[in-house]
Design a protein around this motif. Structure first.
Motif, PDB file in Angstrom:
ATOM      1  N   HIS A  23       0.648  -1.254   0.022  1.00 56.36           N
ATOM      2  CA  HIS A  23       0.134   0.001   0.062  1.00 56.36           C
ATOM      3  C   HIS A  23       0.841   1.383   0.228  1.00 56.36           C
ATOM      4  O   HIS A  23       0.773   2.377  -0.752  1.00 56.36           O
ATOM      5  N   ILE A  24       1.824   1.197   0.810  1.00 60.43           N
ATOM      6  CA  ILE A  24       2.965   2.513   1.072  1.00 60.43           C
ATOM      7  C   ILE A  24       3.355   2.607  -0.487  1.00 60.43           C
ATOM      8  O   ILE A  24       3.735   3.679  -1.213  1.00 60.43           O
ATOM      9  N   GLY A  25       4.123   1.593  -1.001  1.00 62.84           N
ATOM     10  CA  GLY A  25       4.883   1.497  -2.367  1.00 62.84           C
ATOM     11  C   GLY A  25       3.955   1.869  -3.275  1.00 62.84           C
ATOM     12  O   GLY A  25       4.298   3.050  -4.255  1.00 62.84           O
ATOM     13  N   PHE A  26       2.498   1.575  -3.566  1.00 68.94           N
ATOM     14  CA  PHE A  26       1.766   1.973  -4.480  1.00 68.94           C
ATOM     15  C   PHE A  26       1.409   3.405  -4.269  1.00 68.94           C
ATOM     16  O   PHE A  26       1.004   4.346  -5.122  1.00 68.94           O
ATOM     17  N   ALA A  27       1.046   3.916  -3.010  1.00 71.06           N
ATOM     18  CA  ALA A  27       0.869   5.315  -2.820  1.00 71.06           C
ATOM     19  C   ALA A  27       1.817   6.025  -3.350  1.00 71.06           C
ATOM     20  O   ALA A  27       1.633   7.212  -3.691  1.00 71.06           O
ATOM     21  N   ILE A  28       3.208   5.844  -2.869  1.00 72.48           N
ATOM     22  CA  ILE A  28       4.430   6.671  -3.210  1.00 72.48           C
ATOM     23  C   ILE A  28       4.520   6.497  -4.851  1.00 72.48           C
ATOM     24  O   ILE A  28       4.953   7.875  -5.076  1.00 72.48           O
ATOM     25  N   ALA A  29       4.209   5.668  -5.534  1.00 72.92           N
ATOM     26  CA  ALA A  29       4.505   5.608  -6.645  1.00 72.92           C
ATOM     27  C   ALA A  29       3.398   6.340  -7.534  1.00 72.92           C
ATOM     28  O   ALA A  29       3.577   7.039  -8.403  1.00 72.92           O
ATOM     29  N   GLY A  30       2.141   6.326  -7.092  1.00 70.43           N
ATOM     30  CA  GLY A  30       1.107   7.046  -7.341  1.00 70.43           C
ATOM     31  C   GLY A  30       1.503   8.594  -7.319  1.00 70.43           C
ATOM     32  O   GLY A  30       1.130   9.391  -8.031  1.00 70.43           O
ATOM     33  N   GLY A  31       2.021   8.932  -6.139  1.00 72.14           N
ATOM     34  CA  GLY A  31       2.067  10.385  -6.017  1.00 72.14           C
ATOM     35  C   GLY A  31       3.218  10.791  -6.744  1.00 72.14           C
ATOM     36  O   GLY A  31       3.091  11.944  -7.268  1.00 72.14           O
ATOM     37  N   ILE A  32       4.373   9.986  -7.089  1.00 73.01           N
ATOM     38  CA  ILE A  32       5.331  10.339  -8.223  1.00 73.01           C
ATOM     39  C   ILE A  32       4.601  10.415  -9.281  1.00 73.01           C
ATOM     40  O   ILE A  32       5.132  11.584 -10.175  1.00 73.01           O
ATOM     41  N   ILE A  33       3.912   9.566  -9.907  1.00 67.71           N
ATOM     42  CA  ILE A  33       3.276   9.705 -10.914  1.00 67.71           C
ATOM     43  C   ILE A  33       2.299  10.770 -11.403  1.00 67.71           C
ATOM     44  O   ILE A  33       2.385  11.524 -12.296  1.00 67.71           O
ATOM     45  N   GLY A  34       1.721  11.167 -10.253  1.00 69.06           N
ATOM     46  CA  GLY A  34       0.717  12.266 -10.171  1.00 69.06           C
ATOM     47  C   GLY A  34       1.538  13.488 -10.344  1.00 69.06           C
ATOM     48  O   GLY A  34       1.075  14.496 -10.955  1.00 69.06           O
ATOM     49  N   LYS A  35       2.453  13.756  -9.776  1.00 74.15           N
ATOM     50  CA  LYS A  35       3.399  14.933  -9.834  1.00 74.15           C
ATOM     51  C   LYS A  35       4.097  14.957 -11.213  1.00 74.15           C
ATOM     52  O   LYS A  35       4.101  16.260 -11.776  1.00 74.15           O
ATOM     53  N   TYR A  36       4.372  13.843 -11.853  1.00 74.87           N
ATOM     54  CA  TYR A  36       4.978  14.098 -13.136  1.00 74.87           C
ATOM     55  C   TYR A  36       3.663  14.451 -14.019  1.00 74.87           C
ATOM     56  O   TYR A  36       4.233  15.297 -15.181  1.00 74.87           O
ATOM     57  N   ILE A  37       2.753  14.029 -13.950  1.00 68.14           N
ATOM     58  CA  ILE A  37       1.525  14.289 -14.828  1.00 68.14           C
ATOM     59  C   ILE A  37       1.339  15.710 -14.599  1.00 68.14           C
ATOM     60  O   ILE A  37       1.187  16.662 -15.703  1.00 68.14           O
ATOM     61  N   ASP A  38       1.289  16.465 -13.423  1.00 68.48           N
ATOM     62  CA  ASP A  38       1.004  17.609 -13.414  1.00 68.48           C
ATOM     63  C   ASP A  38       1.993  18.713 -13.933  1.00 68.48           C
ATOM     64  O   ASP A  38       1.488  19.549 -14.301  1.00 68.48           O
ATOM     65  N   GLU A  39       3.296  18.187 -13.525  1.00 68.53           N
ATOM     66  CA  GLU A  39       4.561  19.034 -14.333  1.00 68.53           C
ATOM     67  C   GLU A  39       4.201  19.153 -15.883  1.00 68.53           C
ATOM     68  O   GLU A  39       4.440  20.039 -16.558  1.00 68.53           O
ATOM     69  N   LYS A  40       3.972  18.069 -16.674  1.00 69.39           N
ATOM     70  CA  LYS A  40       3.556  17.994 -17.851  1.00 69.39           C
ATOM     71  C   LYS A  40       2.543  18.780 -18.296  1.00 69.39           C
ATOM     72  O   LYS A  40       2.520  19.354 -19.254  1.00 69.39           O
ATOM     73  N   ARG A  41       1.466  18.598 -17.487  1.00 69.33           N
ATOM     74  CA  ARG A  41       0.048  19.429 -17.939  1.00 69.33           C
ATOM     75  C   ARG A  41       0.552  20.748 -17.814  1.00 69.33           C
ATOM     76  O   ARG A  41       0.389  21.827 -18.689  1.00 69.33           O
ATOM     77  N   ASP A  42       1.068  21.335 -16.845  1.00 74.06           N
ATOM     78  CA  ASP A  42       1.625  22.691 -16.731  1.00 74.06           C
ATOM     79  C   ASP A  42       2.558  23.033 -18.018  1.00 74.06           C
ATOM     80  O   ASP A  42       2.420  24.319 -18.501  1.00 74.06           O
ATOM     81  N   GLU A  43       3.586  22.465 -18.145  1.00 73.37           N
ATOM     82  CA  GLU A  43       4.395  22.546 -19.283  1.00 73.37           C
ATOM     83  C   GLU A  43       3.666  22.738 -20.734  1.00 73.37           C
ATOM     84  O   GLU A  43       3.786  23.754 -21.401  1.00 73.37           O
ATOM     85  N   TYR A  44       2.658  21.702 -20.918  1.00 73.50           N
ATOM     86  CA  TYR A  44       1.871  21.766 -21.940  1.00 73.50           C
ATOM     87  C   TYR A  44       0.995  23.107 -22.114  1.00 73.50           C
ATOM     88  O   TYR A  44       0.577  23.739 -23.182  1.00 73.50           O
ATOM     89  N   LEU A  45       0.186  23.300 -21.104  1.00 72.86           N
ATOM     90  CA  LEU A  45      -0.454  24.829 -20.901  1.00 72.86           C
ATOM     91  C   LEU A  45       0.395  26.009 -21.131  1.00 72.86           C
ATOM     92  O   LEU A  45       0.044  26.806 -21.853  1.00 72.86           O
ATOM     93  N   ALA A  46       1.413  25.906 -20.708  1.00 72.67           N
ATOM     94  CA  ALA A  46       2.294  27.137 -20.951  1.00 72.67           C
ATOM     95  C   ALA A  46       2.736  27.226 -22.286  1.00 72.67           C
ATOM     96  O   ALA A  46       2.743  28.457 -22.826  1.00 72.67           O
ATOM     97  N   THR A  47       3.295  26.129 -23.016  1.00 73.47           N
ATOM     98  CA  THR A  47       3.377  26.213 -24.568  1.00 73.47           C
ATOM     99  C   THR A  47       2.270  26.542 -25.251  1.00 73.47           C
ATOM    100  O   THR A  47       2.442  27.417 -25.939  1.00 73.47           O
ATOM    101  N   ARG A  48       1.119  26.171 -24.884  1.00 71.83           N
ATOM    102  CA  ARG A  48      -0.195  26.478 -25.870  1.00 71.83           C
ATOM    103  C   ARG A  48      -0.380  27.957 -25.425  1.00 71.83           C
ATOM    104  O   ARG A  48      -0.716  28.504 -26.590  1.00 71.83           O
TER     105      ARG A  48
END
Length: 117
Positions: free
Chosen positions: A58-83
């Motif tokens: 549970h702890i491992g999946f939560a940490i992995a989910g948090g890292i993936i969520g942070k990565y997706i959030d950064e990519k979304r911000d980068e995409y919106l800034a480019t647009r």
């Protein structure tokens, strides 16, 4: 208040007019971490084990989910800034297509309301 005309480039620039919301920086990673935790619980349920057994999973999946969520959030911000940069550049190159917009008052837009009794 301001002038009576809105420049189209003002609509595409932030100029620190909007403050970030309270949890906007942690919302996506938090949701992804909770989803990871829920996925581990769902897998335990699917394999007919106690839902909270193997807490390290549970702890491992939560940490992995948090890292993936942070990565997706950064990519979304980068995409919106480019647009936004592309849109701003297009408006700068074609000002004839985007004339200044005159401000309107509610009295100019809304029709007079007459109650029917």
């Amino acid at each position: 208040m301001g002038s009576d005309v809105i420049d189209p480039l003002e609509l595409l620039s932030n100029k620190n007019q909007r403050e970030p919301r309270f949890l906007s920086s942690v919302y996506n990673p938090l949701v992804a971490a909770l989803s990871g935790f829920g996925l581990a619980a769902f897998l335990n349920w699917g394999f007919r084990r106690p839902i909270f057994s193997g807490i390290q999973k549970h702890i491992g999946f939560a940490i992995a989910g948090g890292i993936i969520g942070k990565y997706i959030d950064e990519k979304r911000d980068e995409y919106l800034a480019t647009r936004d940069a592309i849109l701003r550049h297009y408006v700068e190159l074609h000002p004839e297509d985007f004339p200044p917009i005159p401000r309107k008052k509610y009295a100019d837009v809304l029709e007079r309301w007459v109650p029917i009794r």
